[in-house]
Design a protein around this motif. Structure first.
Motif, PDB file in Angstrom:
ATOM      1  N   GLN A  47       0.832  -1.410  -0.045  1.00  0.00           N
ATOM      2  CA  GLN A  47      -0.003   0.428  -0.282  1.00  0.00           C
ATOM      3  C   GLN A  47       0.564   1.344  -0.202  1.00  0.00           C
ATOM      4  OE1 GLN A  47      -2.066  -0.652   3.145  1.00  0.00           O
ATOM      5  NE2 GLN A  47      -4.017  -1.868   2.195  1.00  0.00           N
ATOM      6  N   ASN A  48       2.337   0.929   0.584  1.00  0.00           N
ATOM      7  CA  ASN A  48       3.111   2.741   0.371  1.00  0.00           C
ATOM      8  C   ASN A  48       3.318   2.502  -0.695  1.00  0.00           C
ATOM      9  OD1 ASN A  48       2.290   3.191   3.219  1.00  0.00           O
ATOM     10  ND2 ASN A  48       4.482   2.112   3.658  1.00  0.00           N
ATOM     11  N   ASP A  49       3.639   1.396  -1.253  1.00  0.00           N
ATOM     12  CA  ASP A  49       4.490   1.765  -2.287  1.00  0.00           C
ATOM     13  C   ASP A  49       3.582   2.563  -3.522  1.00  0.00           C
ATOM     14  OD1 ASP A  49       6.437   0.606  -1.820  1.00  0.00           O
ATOM     15  OD2 ASP A  49       6.428  -1.258  -2.945  1.00  0.00           O
ATOM     16  N   ASP A  50       1.736   1.813  -3.609  1.00  0.00           N
ATOM     17  CA  ASP A  50       0.698   2.393  -4.266  1.00  0.00           C
ATOM     18  C   ASP A  50       1.318   4.004  -3.914  1.00  0.00           C
ATOM     19  OD1 ASP A  50       0.971   0.256  -5.644  1.00  0.00           O
ATOM     20  OD2 ASP A  50      -0.836  -0.501  -4.576  1.00  0.00           O
ATOM     21  N   ALA A  51       1.167   3.923  -3.021  1.00  0.00           N
ATOM     22  CA  ALA A  51       0.793   5.802  -2.471  1.00  0.00           C
ATOM     23  C   ALA A  51       2.170   6.564  -2.800  1.00  0.00           C
ATOM     24  CB  ALA A  51       0.435   6.181  -0.870  1.00  0.00           C
ATOM     25  N   ALA A  52       3.229   5.642  -2.919  1.00  0.00           N
ATOM     26  CA  ALA A  52       4.569   6.624  -2.883  1.00  0.00           C
ATOM     27  C   ALA A  52       4.534   7.716  -4.510  1.00  0.00           C
ATOM     28  CB  ALA A  52       5.776   5.967  -2.380  1.00  0.00           C
ATOM     29  N   PRO A  53       4.673   8.692  -4.815  1.00  0.00           N
ATOM     30  CA  PRO A  53       4.381   9.636  -5.910  1.00  0.00           C
ATOM     31  C   PRO A  53       5.671   8.980  -7.023  1.00  0.00           C
ATOM     32  CG  PRO A  53       6.035  10.640  -4.609  1.00  0.00           C
ATOM     33  CD  PRO A  53       5.026   9.326  -3.744  1.00  0.00           C
ATOM     34  N   ALA A  54       4.959   8.799  -8.696  1.00  0.00           N
ATOM     35  CA  ALA A  54       5.859   8.476  -8.857  1.00  0.00           C
ATOM     36  C   ALA A  54       6.828   9.449  -9.605  1.00  0.00           C
ATOM     37  CB  ALA A  54       5.008   8.123 -10.240  1.00  0.00           C
ATOM     38  N   ALA A  55       7.479   8.544 -10.457  1.00  0.00           N
ATOM     39  CA  ALA A  55       9.267   9.732 -10.730  1.00  0.00           C
ATOM     40  C   ALA A  55       8.320  10.347 -12.050  1.00  0.00           C
ATOM     41  CB  ALA A  55      10.458   8.266 -11.240  1.00  0.00           C
ATOM     42  N   PRO A  56       9.243  11.874 -11.256  1.00  0.00           N
ATOM     43  CA  PRO A  56       9.068  13.251 -12.089  1.00  0.00           C
ATOM     44  C   PRO A  56       9.589  11.986 -13.785  1.00  0.00           C
ATOM     45  CG  PRO A  56      10.966  13.218 -11.213  1.00  0.00           C
ATOM     46  CD  PRO A  56      10.206  11.695 -10.500  1.00  0.00           C
ATOM     47  N   VAL A  57       8.605  12.857 -14.529  1.00  0.00           N
ATOM     48  CA  VAL A  57       8.874  12.579 -16.183  1.00  0.00           C
ATOM     49  C   VAL A  57       9.746  13.841 -17.151  1.00  0.00           C
ATOM     50  CG1 VAL A  57       7.373  11.739 -18.607  1.00  0.00           C
ATOM     51  CG2 VAL A  57       6.608  11.438 -16.384  1.00  0.00           C
ATOM     52  N   VAL A  58       9.938  13.003 -17.509  1.00  0.00           N
ATOM     53  CA  VAL A  58      11.360  14.526 -18.046  1.00  0.00           C
ATOM     54  C   VAL A  58      11.060  14.506 -19.580  1.00  0.00           C
ATOM     55  CG1 VAL A  58      13.492  14.278 -18.700  1.00  0.00           C
ATOM     56  CG2 VAL A  58      13.390  13.430 -16.787  1.00  0.00           C
ATOM     57  N   ALA A  59      10.433  15.457 -20.060  1.00  0.00           N
ATOM     58  CA  ALA A  59      10.486  16.183 -20.953  1.00  0.00           C
ATOM     59  C   ALA A  59      11.835  15.900 -21.823  1.00  0.00           C
ATOM     60  CB  ALA A  59      10.084  17.754 -21.065  1.00  0.00           C
ATOM     61  N   GLN A  60      11.233  15.764 -23.218  1.00  0.00           N
ATOM     62  CA  GLN A  60      12.244  14.558 -24.125  1.00  0.00           C
ATOM     63  C   GLN A  60      12.025  16.292 -25.292  1.00  0.00           C
ATOM     64  OE1 GLN A  60      12.478  11.452 -24.823  1.00  0.00           O
ATOM     65  NE2 GLN A  60      13.913  10.794 -23.074  1.00  0.00           N
ATOM     66  N   ALA A  61      13.351  16.404 -26.359  1.00  0.00           N
ATOM     67  CA  ALA A  61      12.517  17.440 -27.482  1.00  0.00           C
ATOM     68  C   ALA A  61      12.160  16.073 -28.166  1.00  0.00           C
ATOM     69  CB  ALA A  61      14.276  17.230 -28.016  1.00  0.00           C
ATOM     70  N   PRO A  62      10.892  17.099 -28.884  1.00  0.00           N
ATOM     71  CA  PRO A  62      10.530  15.692 -30.389  1.00  0.00           C
ATOM     72  C   PRO A  62      11.615  15.776 -30.949  1.00  0.00           C
ATOM     73  CG  PRO A  62      10.427  18.462 -30.622  1.00  0.00           C
ATOM     74  CD  PRO A  62      11.194  18.213 -29.102  1.00  0.00           C
ATOM     75  N   VAL A  63      11.491  13.838 -31.420  1.00  0.00           N
ATOM     76  CA  VAL A  63      11.621  14.081 -32.166  1.00  0.00           C
ATOM     77  C   VAL A  63      11.894  14.473 -33.529  1.00  0.00           C
ATOM     78  CG1 VAL A  63      12.955  11.461 -33.862  1.00  0.00           C
ATOM     79  CG2 VAL A  63      12.459  11.622 -30.685  1.00  0.00           C
ATOM     80  N   GLN A  64      12.807  14.754 -34.777  1.00  0.00           N
ATOM     81  CA  GLN A  64      12.468  14.690 -36.069  1.00  0.00           C
ATOM     82  C   GLN A  64      12.519  13.716 -37.149  1.00  0.00           C
ATOM     83  OE1 GLN A  64      14.960  18.187 -36.397  1.00  0.00           O
ATOM     84  NE2 GLN A  64      13.492  19.187 -36.469  1.00  0.00           N
ATOM     85  N   LEU A  65      12.086  13.023 -37.775  1.00  0.00           N
ATOM     86  CA  LEU A  65      12.166  11.766 -38.645  1.00  0.00           C
ATOM     87  C   LEU A  65      13.280  13.178 -40.195  1.00  0.00           C
ATOM     88  CD1 LEU A  65       8.755  10.914 -38.868  1.00  0.00           C
ATOM     89  CD2 LEU A  65      10.300   9.985 -37.698  1.00  0.00           C
ATOM     90  N   PRO A  66      13.927  12.146 -40.549  1.00  0.00           N
ATOM     91  CA  PRO A  66      14.775  12.188 -41.347  1.00  0.00           C
ATOM     92  C   PRO A  66      14.062  12.533 -43.011  1.00  0.00           C
ATOM     93  CG  PRO A  66      15.466  10.342 -41.415  1.00  0.00           C
ATOM     94  CD  PRO A  66      13.922  10.876 -40.576  1.00  0.00           C
ATOM     95  N   THR A  67      13.822  13.749 -43.700  1.00  0.00           N
ATOM     96  CA  THR A  67      13.572  14.106 -44.836  1.00  0.00           C
ATOM     97  C   THR A  67      14.794  13.723 -46.378  1.00  0.00           C
ATOM     98  OG1 THR A  67      14.333  16.285 -44.096  1.00  0.00           O
ATOM     99  CG2 THR A  67      11.781  15.610 -43.534  1.00  0.00           C
ATOM    100  N   ALA A  68      13.660  13.287 -47.104  1.00  0.00           N
ATOM    101  CA  ALA A  68      14.965  13.315 -48.435  1.00  0.00           C
ATOM    102  C   ALA A  68      15.303  14.717 -48.565  1.00  0.00           C
ATOM    103  CB  ALA A  68      13.906  13.126 -49.170  1.00  0.00           C
ATOM    104  N   GLN A  69      16.495  14.784 -48.828  1.00  0.00           N
ATOM    105  CA  GLN A  69      17.604  15.749 -49.884  1.00  0.00           C
ATOM    106  C   GLN A  69      16.911  16.102 -50.708  1.00  0.00           C
ATOM    107  OE1 GLN A  69      21.425  15.552 -47.996  1.00  0.00           O
ATOM    108  NE2 GLN A  69      20.880  16.060 -46.271  1.00  0.00           N
TER     109      GLN A  69
END
Length: 89
Positions: A47-69
């Motif tokens: 019950q204590n494990d469930d009540a503990a706050p989850a680890a903060p989520v770190v925001a990541q930069a969006p992934v850019q897909l390669p485009t044709a040159q």
């Protein structure tokens, strides 16, 4: 009248003492008490494990897909291959 009268409980107690013996009953009760304490502590820990706050989520930069040159001649070059990224859970 109830189904189990005091005389019935006395008979059940005598049968239990005869079957298990008077020396094994305290050991069995002690073992049962330990098991219940362990069970209660594990449930409390879950019950204590469930009540503990989850680890903060770190925001990541969006992934850019390669485009044709486009080359000087107007033909599209193959996209640049990038290694696969492993996203944390």
């Amino acid at each position: 009248m109830g189904a189990m009268q005091p005389m019935h409980w006395l008979i059940v107690a005598v049968v239990v003492v005869i079957l298990f013996g008077s020396k094994k009953l305290p050991d069995a009760a002690r073992g049962l008490g330990r098991s219940l304490r362990i069970f209660k502590s594990e449930v409390k820990e879950m019950q204590n494990d469930d009540a503990a706050p989850a680890a903060p989520v770190v925001a990541q930069a969006p992934v850019q897909l390669p485009t044709a040159q486009v080359t000087a001649t107007g033909a599209a070059a193959a996209p640049i291959a990038q290694p696969n990224e492993v996203k944390p859970l």
